[in-house]
Design an enzyme around this catalytic site. Structure first.
Site, PDB file in Angstrom:
ATOM      1  N   LYS A  19      -2.298  -1.444  -3.722  1.00  0.00           N
ATOM      2  CA  LYS A  19      -3.158  -0.261  -3.631  1.00  0.00           C
ATOM      3  C   LYS A  19      -2.323   0.992  -3.706  1.00  0.00           C
ATOM      4  O   LYS A  19      -1.287   1.042  -3.038  1.00  0.00           O
ATOM      5  CB  LYS A  19      -3.891  -0.314  -2.296  1.00  0.00           C
ATOM      6  CG  LYS A  19      -4.829   0.840  -2.024  1.00  0.00           C
ATOM      7  CD  LYS A  19      -5.369   0.706  -0.637  1.00  0.00           C
ATOM      8  CE  LYS A  19      -6.164   1.941  -0.288  1.00  0.00           C
ATOM      9  NZ  LYS A  19      -6.505   1.963   1.113  1.00  0.00           N
ATOM     10  N   LYS A  23       0.854  -1.186   0.000  1.00  0.00           N
ATOM     11  CA  LYS A  23       0.000   0.000   0.000  1.00  0.00           C
ATOM     12  C   LYS A  23       0.888   1.234   0.000  1.00  0.00           C
ATOM     13  O   LYS A  23       1.757   1.395   0.856  1.00  0.00           O
ATOM     14  CB  LYS A  23      -0.901  -0.008   1.234  1.00  0.00           C
ATOM     15  CG  LYS A  23      -1.746   1.262   1.369  1.00  0.00           C
ATOM     16  CD  LYS A  23      -2.800   1.125   2.425  1.00  0.00           C
ATOM     17  CE  LYS A  23      -3.519   2.445   2.645  1.00  0.00           C
ATOM     18  NZ  LYS A  23      -4.588   2.321   3.634  1.00  0.00           N
TER      19      LYS A  23
HETATM   20  N1  LIG Z   1      -6.221   2.865   6.231  1.00  0.00           N
HETATM   21  C1  LIG Z   1      -7.409   3.305   5.763  1.00  0.00           C
HETATM   22  C2  LIG Z   1      -7.751   3.188   4.337  1.00  0.00           C
HETATM   23  N2  LIG Z   1      -8.360   2.086   3.831  1.00  0.00           N
HETATM   24  C3  LIG Z   1      -8.643   2.341   2.507  1.00  0.00           C
HETATM   25  C4  LIG Z   1      -8.192   3.614   2.186  1.00  0.00           C
HETATM   26  C5  LIG Z   1      -8.314   4.320   0.865  1.00  0.00           C
HETATM   27  C6  LIG Z   1      -9.368   3.826  -0.042  1.00  0.00           C
HETATM   28  C7  LIG Z   1      -9.705   4.765  -1.155  1.00  0.00           C
HETATM   29  O1  LIG Z   1      -9.066   5.798  -1.354  1.00  0.00           O
HETATM   30  O2  LIG Z   1     -10.678   4.463  -1.862  1.00  0.00           O
HETATM   31  C8  LIG Z   1      -7.590   4.142   3.313  1.00  0.00           C
HETATM   32  C9  LIG Z   1      -7.055   5.530   3.356  1.00  0.00           C
HETATM   33  C10 LIG Z   1      -5.718   5.815   3.848  1.00  0.00           C
HETATM   34  O3  LIG Z   1      -4.852   4.944   3.980  1.00  0.00           O
HETATM   35  O4  LIG Z   1      -5.500   6.982   4.153  1.00  0.00           O
END
Ligand SMILES: NCc1[nH]cc(CCC(=O)O)c1CC(=O)O
Ligand SMILES: [Mg+2]
Length: 332
Positions: free
Chosen positions: A254, A200
């Site tokens: 992601k 991520k």
């Molecule tokens: N940890 C939380 C999380 N889980 C999914 C997303 C993002 C999903 C999206 O942008 O659609 C995030 C945001 C972040 O890490 O700040």
């Protein structure tokens, strides 16, 4: 690789008509490949659109039946739940994450009651619950690892007890997959699966999601000390390897579209169930163009999702899931 020279070999022959194109297609996209992320809010009869995500709404638990019935009817296998925690319930340690009656757990229990066969993916990270918007605990301005992992394991247990089928840690702390697997097994949840947000990235494409959750304005600083640097690719393989070793059943990359190269490398190197998240910013970007009439809605949606399959994904978390399932079902 067999190649032939023109004019004996004419690649266009296999594109000549529809049936031939179907016969030689290397990739398919079906409803089975879709996971739909949804936002759940507190209260009764509440429904509000996310301004930066046209067509995406936050809904209260009592509206979930109506909100989900089409998705279930279309055959979408699973949804991912994201709770919106009122600001006054947030605190520095994200205590609400482990409350058995928090919004996430109430929604999970209700959905399992309404739609027992719909898979539930639970995001594990503290950002919906902290008043600083970070995914873990902060000490001296730094998001600390090991103490955060302890709470995340409790959060995962709390979700499993409420009926979440797939725990999806999105926090990027080191060692949390192993800690969560151990905690789940000890509590008798050995069948609960883990889909690790393994690679991520610290991305600009999460902006609209943070708007949806109301954590955007709260977030102090950025997440670069735990989420990955977009410059890195080999590191994603090490992250995935570690999570698999710790017991992840499925791994995720992601964001999605800007990281198709990472998906392909993960698939080739590990050959494990691989998922991607077409995140909020990707959705917002495409919707903006669609609403301006600059992109053809149906074709752009399906092409973007097929690209994930071509890159090696089993499935895609996408805000377009219902729209895509409609299109795919209407083609059958
Ligand atoms: N940890 C939380 C999380 N889980 C999914 C997303 C993002 C999903 C999206 O942008 O659609 C995030 C945001 C972040 O890490 O700040
Ligand atoms: Mg990791």
């Amino acid at each position: 690789m067999i190649t032939g020279a023109f004019p004996t070999t004419r690649p266009r022959r296999n594109r000549f008509d529809g049936f031939t194109r179907r016969l030689v297609a290397e990739t398919t996209l079906t409803t089975d490949n879709l996971i739909w992320p949804i936002f759940v809010c507190d209260g009764q009869n509440q429904r509000s659109e996310v301004a930066s995500m046209p067509g995406v709404a936050r809904v209260s638990v009592d509206l979930l039946e109506a909100h989900l019935s089409e998705a279930v009817g279309l055959g979408i296998p699973a949804i991912a739940l994201f709770p919106i925690t009122p600001t006054d319930i947030r605190d520095a340690t994200g205590r609400e994450a482990t409350n058995p009656d928090n919004l996430m757990c109430r929604a999970a229990r209700e959905i399992k009651r309404l739609f027992p066969d719909l898979g539930l993916v639970g995001d594990v990270a503290l950002d919906p619950y902290t008043d600083h918007g970070h995914d873990g605990l902060i000490e001296n301005g730094y998001v600390v690892n090991d103490a955060s992992v302890e709470i995340l394991a409790l959060q995962a247990l709390n979700q499993a007890a409420a009926g979440i089928d797939i725990i999806a840690p999105s926090d990027m702390m080191d060692g949390r997959i192993g800690a969560i697997r151990t905690a789940l097994d000890k509590a008798g949840h050995e069948h609960v699966r883990i889909m690790s947000y393994a690679a991520k990235y610290a991305s600009a494409f999460y902006g609209p999601f943070r708007d949806a959750l109301g954590s955007g304005g709260l977030l102090k600083g950025d997440k670069k000390t735990y989420q990955m640097d977009p410059a890195n690719s080999d590191e994603a393989l090490r992250e995935v390897a570690q999570d698999l070793q710790e017991g992840a059943d499925m791994v995720m990359v992601k964001p999605g579209m800007p990281y198709l190269d990472i998906i392909r490398r993960v698939r080739d190197n590990f050959a494990v169930p691989t998922f991607a998240y077409q995140v909020s910013g990707e959705y917002a970007m495409m919707m903006a163009a669609i609403q301006n009439g600059w992109l053809d809605r149906d074709r752009a949606i399906l092409e973007s999702l097929l690209a994930f399959r071509r890159a090696g994904c089993n499935g895609i978390l996408t805000y377009f899931a219902v729209e895509a399932a409609r299109l795919l079902n209407s083609k059958l």
